[in-house]
Design a protein around this motif. Structure first.
Motif, PDB file in Angstrom:
ATOM      1  N   LEU A  74      69.996  94.877  30.218  1.00 50.93           N
ATOM      2  CA  LEU A  74      68.536  94.939  30.062  1.00 50.93           C
ATOM      3  C   LEU A  74      67.917  93.892  30.984  1.00 50.93           C
ATOM      4  O   LEU A  74      67.730  92.743  30.600  1.00 50.93           O
ATOM      5  CB  LEU A  74      68.161  94.691  28.602  1.00 50.93           C
ATOM      6  N   ASP A  75      67.642  94.288  32.200  1.00 43.13           N
ATOM      7  CA  ASP A  75      67.185  93.362  33.235  1.00 43.13           C
ATOM      8  C   ASP A  75      65.660  93.303  33.258  1.00 43.13           C
ATOM      9  O   ASP A  75      64.996  94.161  33.844  1.00 43.13           O
ATOM     10  CB  ASP A  75      67.727  93.818  34.596  1.00 43.13           C
ATOM     11  N   ASN A  76      65.115  92.266  32.601  1.00 40.67           N
ATOM     12  CA  ASN A  76      63.655  92.100  32.595  1.00 40.67           C
ATOM     13  C   ASN A  76      63.213  90.898  33.434  1.00 40.67           C
ATOM     14  O   ASN A  76      62.104  90.400  33.297  1.00 40.67           O
ATOM     15  CB  ASN A  76      63.107  92.004  31.169  1.00 40.67           C
ATOM     16  N   SER A  77      64.130  90.405  34.289  1.00 45.08           N
ATOM     17  CA  SER A  77      63.811  89.378  35.297  1.00 45.08           C
ATOM     18  C   SER A  77      63.440  88.025  34.707  1.00 45.08           C
ATOM     19  O   SER A  77      62.676  87.282  35.327  1.00 45.08           O
ATOM     20  CB  SER A  77      62.670  89.862  36.213  1.00 45.08           C
ATOM     21  N   ALA A  78      63.973  87.686  33.526  1.00 37.36           N
ATOM     22  CA  ALA A  78      63.625  86.387  32.933  1.00 37.36           C
ATOM     23  C   ALA A  78      64.508  86.098  31.725  1.00 37.36           C
ATOM     24  O   ALA A  78      65.082  87.009  31.135  1.00 37.36           O
ATOM     25  CB  ALA A  78      62.164  86.359  32.493  1.00 37.36           C
ATOM     26  N   THR A  79      64.602  84.825  31.367  1.00 40.31           N
ATOM     27  CA  THR A  79      65.152  84.438  30.069  1.00 40.31           C
ATOM     28  C   THR A  79      63.964  84.461  29.113  1.00 40.31           C
ATOM     29  O   THR A  79      63.387  83.433  28.766  1.00 40.31           O
ATOM     30  CB  THR A  79      65.778  83.028  30.136  1.00 40.31           C
ATOM     31  N   ALA A  80      63.584  85.667  28.699  1.00 42.52           N
ATOM     32  CA  ALA A  80      62.280  85.870  28.056  1.00 42.52           C
ATOM     33  C   ALA A  80      62.181  85.256  26.679  1.00 42.52           C
ATOM     34  O   ALA A  80      61.138  84.713  26.303  1.00 42.52           O
ATOM     35  CB  ALA A  80      61.977  87.368  27.991  1.00 42.52           C
TER      36      ALA A  80
END
Length: 627
Positions: free
Chosen positions: A472-478
Motif C-alpha cells: 500500500l504505497d501512499n508515499s509517506a509514513t502516514a
C-alpha cells in the motif's frame, strides 16, 4: 519551536510539550548523533531534531527501522560521540538483541535510549511496559514525571552513561510526551564535542567474560542512585501509610492526597531511578510502613521489585497496586488512583457532581476521507467474496490496521506485529500445496516495506510461496505524521536524495510485480483478480498518495462531488445505505428524513471514488474552475 530548542537565555521559562523537552535536553547535552524510526507518542522528537541538526552541528536520521537506529548510535558512541536513540515500546522489543549485546559490551560516548510507552494503546496495537527490558539487559532505568524532569533527565542520562560506560534507558509515557508544562532552560554548549579517532585497541565487543563486568556496573549504579536528585520524599518521617510512585503515577497520587486532605499523614516516595532500585533509600521509609500503595504505568514492575525487597528484609508489609487496588490493564487516571488512595488511607471519596444525561455516541476509527486504502480493501473484499473458497488475508501494522474493522470491510483474519504479515502469509502459502484450498493475501505499507518486510520477502521468494503481497504505497509514513522513509527521497535533515524504487527492489529479489491505482477501480480490480489466480510469490503495488498529503494539491484544482437526488434510489437500491455504511467514507453521509445519500462538502476531498462505485450512478463529480 526553534527558540525553545536552540535559543533562550539560561534560566528563562518556556512552555514545552514533553517531546520538546526531550529535544531541548538532548541539545543541552551536546549530542553528536540522533536516530529513530517514527512511532507515536514520541514521533515528534526526531522530526524536531532533524530541523535543527545542521544549526547545532549534529547528525539526525530517520532510520529504516529501530535496529538500524540503535546500531548506528552504537557506532557513534564508539567514536566517543553522544548518541540518542528514540523508539516506542514496540520498537524497543525490536532492538532487544542489539541492546543486550551493547549492555555487556559497554559504550564510550554516552548512549541514551528514550522509549515512549503508550498505556491504553491510544496510538498502538497493544500496551507493553518497556521497563522490563532495562531489568533484562541490566541497564539503568530513569523515568521522569514533569516536563522539567524530562528535560533535565536527558543530560543526566548522558553523564551517567559516560560515567559508567553503560547504555541508559529513559522511559516516558503518552501523557508525558504529549503533556505540557513550564521548563526552566539550561545553558547550551557552543558546539558538540568533536568525535574521537577509534583506536586500534578500542573494544566494544559482547563476549561471555563481559557479563561479570556488566553486573558490576549495575551495582555501582545502584550506589549512585541512592543519592540521585531524581528521587524525592515528602510526608511524615516514619510513615505507616506509604505511596511509592513512578512516572505519571506520582502526579495522580499527589492530586488524590490533596483532594482527600491526607498529605500530612501519608508518606509519598517519588522514584525517578527505577532500576537498579535505590534499596537503602526505599528501605528508610519502607521499614516503618504497614501498608504501601504502588502507582505506576503499565505493569507491576516497581511493585514486584519493592515486594521482593520487603520479602528479603523480612518486612510484614501489605501491598496495594495493580494486583488488587488498581485496574490490571490500561492507563491510570485521577478517579482510579483516588479510589486506591482511599483504600490505603481509609478515607472517603468526595461526592461527584451529577453529569449530564446525554451519552456521547461511540465512534469507531475510520480511514480519512479520500484514503486510498479504503478503495483497496473494498476491492479486495469484493474479489475475495466471489472466490469459491473465500481467501485468507493477513494484516500488518500501519494505517491499514483498520482493515480489520468496518472501515476496511473486515478484510483480514489475522495480524501480529509490524513486518510479520509476509512471514505469516508465507506459512499459509506453503500449505496451499498440502490441501489448504484458499488464496493467501498479505499487505504492508511503503514505510513498513523498508522497516521489516524485506527479510520475510526474501524468505517467501526463496521458498516459492503461493501468496500475494499488496504494498500500500501512499508515499509517506502516514500513521505517525508523514515522516520520510527510503522511498520518499527525503531525509530527516531535509536533504533530497535518490528515492529507492520499490518495484525494482521487488524484481531484484525475484518477485512478479504489477502496479495499480486503487482509484482506477476497474483496472485495479482486474489486476487483483489476475494476480490472485497466478501461482508463486506475487506482488501488487497499490499506488496512490495519502489523501491528507494531496489535500492542498486538490484544493488548487476544484472538485465538486454531489448526489443527484433524482437518480439516487435511497433505500430502494438495496445497498443498505452503501454510501455511508458500506463504503464508510466520512465525506459520504445520509439524509434519514429523505432516505437519500448526501455528500459532506466540508469533509469530502474530491477523490471521486464513491462515484465509480455507486450502484445507482447517482454520485456525480465535476472537476475544473466551474466546480
Amino acid at each position: 519551536m526553534e527558540w525553545t530548542m536552540t535559543g533562550g537565555v539560561p534560566g528563562a521559562v518556556a512552555l514545552m510539550q514533553g517531546n520538546e523537552a526531550i529535544v531541548r535536553g538532548a541539545v543541552e547535552a551536546g549530542i553528536n548523533f540522533a536516530a529513530s524510526y517514527p512511532g507515536s507518542p514520541s514521533s515528534q522528537v526526531l522530526g524536531m531534531l532533524g530541523k535543527i541538526a545542521r544549526e547545532r552541528g549534529f547528525y539526525a536520521e530517520w532510520s529504516a527501522n529501530e535496529v538500524c537506529a540503535f546500531q548506528a548510535c552504537t557506532g557513534a558512541s564508539l567514536a566517543g560521540g553522544r548518541a540518542l536513540c528514540v523508539v516506542k515500546q514496540n520498537g524497543l522489543l525490536c532492538v532487544a538483541d542489539a541492546l543486550h549485546c551493547a549492555a555487556q559490551a559497554g559504550v564510550k560516548g554516552g548512549l541514551v535510549i528514550v522509549s515512549s510507552d503508550d498505556p491504553s494503546a491510544h496510538s498502538s496495537t497493544n500496551e507493553f511496559d518497556s521497563r522490563w527490558q532495562a531489568m533484562s539487559a541490566g541497564i539503568p532505568l530513569l523515568e521522569p514525571t514533569t516536563m522539567q524532569e524530562t528535560k533535565d533527565m536527558i543530560p543526566y542520562a548522558f553523564e551517567l552513561s559516560e560515567r559508567t560506560g553503560q547504555v541508559v534507558l529513559v522511559r516516558v509515557t503518552t501523557r508525558v510526551c504529549h503533556g505540557r508544562g513550564n521548563v526552566v532552560l539550561g545553558s547550551l554548549p557552543e558546539k558538540p564535542r568533536a568525535p574521537e579517532r577509534v583506536g586500534e585497541w578500542d573494544r566494544m565487543v559482547c563476549v561471555a567474560y563481559m557479563h561479570g563486568p556488566a553486573l558490576q556496573k549495575l551495582e555501582a549504579l545502584r550506589a549512585c542512585f541512592e543519592t540521585s536528585p531524581c528521587n524525592h520524599y515528602q510526608g511524615p518521617e516514619r510513615p505507616e501509610k506509604l505511596i511509592i510512585a513512578g512516572g505519571t503515577g506520582r502526579l495522580y497520587g499527589q492530586e488524590a492526597l490533596r483532594r482527600l486532605g491526607r498529605e500530612e499523614d501519608t508518606g509519598f516516595l517519588s522514584l525517578g531511578t527505577l532500576w537498579p532500585l535505590p534499596e537503602t533509600y526505599i528501605l528508610e521509609r519502607l521499614r516503618t510502613a504497614k501498608e504501601v500503595l504502588i502507582l505506576e504505568e503499565v505493569d507491576p514492575f516497581l511493585e514486584r521489585a519493592v515486594q521482593a525487597l520487603a520479602g528479603r528484609e523480612g518486612l510484614g508489609v501489605k501491598f496495594l497496586g495493580r494486583d488488587n487496588a488498581l485496574p490490571p490493564v490500561g492507563e491510570l487516571d485521577p478517579e482510579v488512583v483516588s479510589a486506591a488512595v482511599c483504600r490505603l488511607t481509609g478515607g472517603a471519596l468526595p461526592e461527584k457532581k451529577a453529569a449530564g444525561g446525554t451519552e456521547l455516541p461511540v465512534r469507531e476509527m475510520s480511514f480519512c476521507a479520500g484514503c486510498p486504502h479504503r478503495a483497496t480493501f473494498y476491492l479486495l473484499k469484493r474479489v475475495m467474496r466471489q472466490e469459491k473458497h473465500p481467501g485468507v488475508v493477513v494484516g500488518d501494522i500501519g494505517c491499514y490496521f483498520m482493515a480489520g474493522q468496518s472501515a476496511g470491510q473486515y478484510a483480514w483474519q489475522a495480524c501480529n506485529c509490524m513486518g510479520s504479515g509476509v512471514n505469516v502469509a508465507e506459512g499459509l502459502g506453503q500449505l496451499t500445496n498440502y490441501g489448504l484450498d484458499q488464496k493467501v493475501v498479505t499487505m504492508c505499507g511503503d514505510s513498513t516495506f523498508f522497516h521489516t518486510i524485506l527479510p520475510g520477502l526474501v524468505n517467501a521468494v526463496y521458498h516459492n510461496a503461493n501468496m500475494l503481497l499488496i504494498v500500500l504505497d501512499n508515499s509517506a509514513t502516514a500513521m505517525t505524521g508523514f515522516q520520510p522513509h527510503p522511498g520518499t527521497g527525503l531525509t530527516a535533515m531535509g536533504d533530497r536524495v535518490k528515492p529507492m524504487d520499490i518495484p525494482k527492489i521487488l524484481e531484484a529479489v525475484g518477485c512478479q510485480v504489477e502496479v495499480a491505482d486503487p482509484f482506477d477501480v476497474e483496472e485495479a480490480e482486474k489486476t487483483l483478480r489476475r494476480l490472485l489466480d497466478r501461482k508463486g510469490m506475487n506482488v501488487l503495488i497499490m499506488r496512490q498518495p495519502c489523501a491528507t498529503l494531496m489535500a492542498k494539491e486538490r484544493s488548487k484544482k476544484p472538485v465538486r462531488v454531489w448526489v443527484d437526488q433524482d437518480v439516487c434510489l435511497g433505500d430502494g437500491c438495496g445497498c443498505d445505505k452503501y454510501c455511508s455504511r458500506v463504503w464508510g467514507c466520512p465525506g459520504n453521509t445520509w439524509d434519514f428524513k429523505k432516505n437519500k445519500a448526501l455528500i459532506d462538502p466540508v469533509t469530502c476531498v474530491g477523490c471521486g471514488v464513491c462515484a465509480k462505485l455507486c450502484p445507482s450512478g447517482a454520485i456525480k463529480v465535476e472537476r475544473g474552475e466551474e466546480a
